[in-house]
Write a protein that holds these residues in place. Structure first.
Motif, PDB file in Angstrom:
ATOM      1  N   ASP A 142       0.748  -1.145  -0.122  1.00 30.41           N
ATOM      2  CA  ASP A 142      -0.030  -0.192  -0.082  1.00 30.41           C
ATOM      3  C   ASP A 142       0.850   1.416   0.016  1.00 30.41           C
ATOM      4  N   LYS A 143       1.944   1.237   0.895  1.00 34.04           N
ATOM      5  CA  LYS A 143       2.870   2.056   0.977  1.00 34.04           C
ATOM      6  C   LYS A 143       3.471   2.503  -0.542  1.00 34.04           C
ATOM      7  N   SER A 144       4.002   1.576  -1.032  1.00 32.81           N
ATOM      8  CA  SER A 144       4.638   1.487  -2.270  1.00 32.81           C
ATOM      9  C   SER A 144       3.761   2.182  -3.501  1.00 32.81           C
ATOM     10  N   LYS A 145       2.683   1.705  -3.346  1.00 36.87           N
ATOM     11  CA  LYS A 145       1.425   2.257  -4.062  1.00 36.87           C
ATOM     12  C   LYS A 145       1.387   3.929  -4.290  1.00 36.87           C
ATOM     13  N   GLU A 146       1.276   4.244  -2.753  1.00 35.36           N
ATOM     14  CA  GLU A 146       0.847   5.593  -2.627  1.00 35.36           C
ATOM     15  C   GLU A 146       2.111   6.425  -3.192  1.00 35.36           C
ATOM     16  N   MET A 147       3.462   5.842  -3.198  1.00 34.09           N
ATOM     17  CA  MET A 147       4.584   6.691  -3.632  1.00 34.09           C
ATOM     18  C   MET A 147       4.559   6.590  -5.245  1.00 34.09           C
ATOM     19  N   TYR A 148       4.004   5.511  -5.806  1.00 34.36           N
ATOM     20  CA  TYR A 148       3.725   5.403  -7.146  1.00 34.36           C
ATOM     21  C   TYR A 148       2.755   6.591  -7.591  1.00 34.36           C
ATOM     22  N   ARG A 149       1.666   6.789  -6.848  1.00 36.00           N
ATOM     23  CA  ARG A 149       0.459   7.517  -7.334  1.00 36.00           C
ATOM     24  C   ARG A 149       1.138   8.953  -7.078  1.00 36.00           C
ATOM     25  N   SER A 150       1.808   9.320  -6.082  1.00 39.45           N
ATOM     26  CA  SER A 150       2.577  10.583  -5.771  1.00 39.45           C
ATOM     27  C   SER A 150       3.432  10.925  -6.994  1.00 39.45           C
ATOM     28  N   ALA A 151       4.355  10.213  -7.577  1.00 37.93           N
ATOM     29  CA  ALA A 151       5.475  10.283  -8.286  1.00 37.93           C
ATOM     30  C   ALA A 151       4.587  10.562  -9.854  1.00 37.93           C
ATOM     31  N   VAL A 152       3.698   9.893 -10.108  1.00 34.83           N
ATOM     32  CA  VAL A 152       3.132   9.980 -11.315  1.00 34.83           C
ATOM     33  C   VAL A 152       2.170  11.126 -11.316  1.00 34.83           C
ATOM     34  N   GLN A 153       1.688  11.629 -10.375  1.00 37.01           N
ATOM     35  CA  GLN A 153       0.990  12.909 -10.134  1.00 37.01           C
ATOM     36  C   GLN A 153       2.124  14.264 -10.462  1.00 37.01           C
ATOM     37  N   THR A 154       3.248  14.000  -9.837  1.00 33.53           N
ATOM     38  CA  THR A 154       4.252  15.100 -10.163  1.00 33.53           C
ATOM     39  C   THR A 154       4.766  15.160 -11.414  1.00 33.53           C
TER      40      THR A 154
END
Length: 290
Positions: A81-93
């Motif tokens: 779940d934490k890995s996924k949140e970092m993925y989402r944040s990086a893609v948004q950036t």
């Protein structure tokens, strides 16, 4: 009692295996990218698993997340779940780039004494877990470089809690070929300053301190957790202070770049509403932290 403990351990590992299976069977969408199971070993103590979101061999930006105390196959869902949140944040950036984030449940982590738990001799008080994890972490990071296709990716490694100690020890003793590193809620990383971290030990290449980041929430009690140390060694009001495994990465004398956060506790840096969530994505995507 032994039989009961063994049954509980097996149930816990089965839970982790089911979590992995459910993720692998989940339809691929923009929110849930293609998963890649890079390693699975249920026979190892506590179990081992490495799961990537998107193919790291073709990604522009690759981030490896190393969790801390109590990480194991049975709890792989939280790490994913934490890995996924970092993925989402990086893609948004950086929407135009390809990102891969990796949940790294691949070492025998201490299984007791999280911050706030009173135990006389907590497992996380011993550096042996970190030292035993160094070679596998080194192998995984050098492997990411060796198998990558095309131009080199921008690689970040994130260590949380005791996982930050694992990352720091590996960088100190082996060197890790990464472009940036984040220490979240850290009890120390085995070095006195950011410039002591190694990228390539054989060549003597050091980590650029400007690419070393640290974050500590206002409600994170990790700095209160210093078993075996005299209380005088933990004085955040002084100019220089140390934690269990060396100088606090948040200490100005360490030389890391501080990431923004709020009154976050030890486990919630990955909440989308926190500044740290956004900052993780910016670092992973190679963008300035705002």
């Amino acid at each position: 009692m032994v039989w009961k403990a063994q049954c509980e351990a097996l149930r816990d590992e089965l839970k982790g295996l089911q979590t992995l299976q459910d993720r692998l069977n989940k339809p691929v969408t923009d929110r849930d990218p293609q998963p890649f199971l890079l390693r699975l070993d249920a026979a190892a103590p506590g179990g081992r698993a490495i799961l990537a979101l998107n193919d790291p061999d073709t990604a522009d930006h690759v981030a490896t997340f190393v969790p801390g105390t109590e990480s194991r196959l049975g709890g792989v869902g939280g790490t994913m779940d934490k890995s996924k949140e970092m993925y989402r944040s990086a893609v948004q950036t950086n929407p135009g780039s390809k990102v891969s984030t990796i949940a790294y449940v691949n070492y025998a982590a201490p299984q007791s004494a999280r911050p706030g738990f009173a135990q006389p001799v907590p497992d996380a008080a011993y550096e042996g877990y970190a030292k035993d994890a160094e070679q596998d972490l080194y192998n995984s990071q050098t492997g990411l470089r060796a198998t990558h296709q095309g131009s080199p990716s921008h690689n970040t490694i994130i260590g949380h809690s005791y996982g930050s100690t694992v990352v720091g020890y590996a960088m100190r003793d082996k060197g890790l070929p990464v472009d940036s590193v984040i220490f979240a809620g850290s009890p120390g990383v085995g070095v006195e300053k950011a410039g002591d971290l190694n990228v390539d030990l054989a060549k003597g290449t050091k980590m650029d301190p400007s690419k070393v980041y640290a974050v500590l929430g206002g409600q994170d009690t990790i700095t209160d957790w210093t078993p075996g140390l005299d209380a005088d060694n933990l004085n955040p009001l002084s100019d220089d202070y140390h934690l269990r495994y060396g100088r606090d990465p948040m200490n100005p004398a360490f030389g890391a770049q501080r990431l923004p956060t709020q009154d976050t506790d030890h486990d919630h840096y990955w909440n989308e509403k926190t500044p740290s969530w956004k900052a993780f994505g910016q670092v992973i995507a190679g963008k300035p932290v705002t």
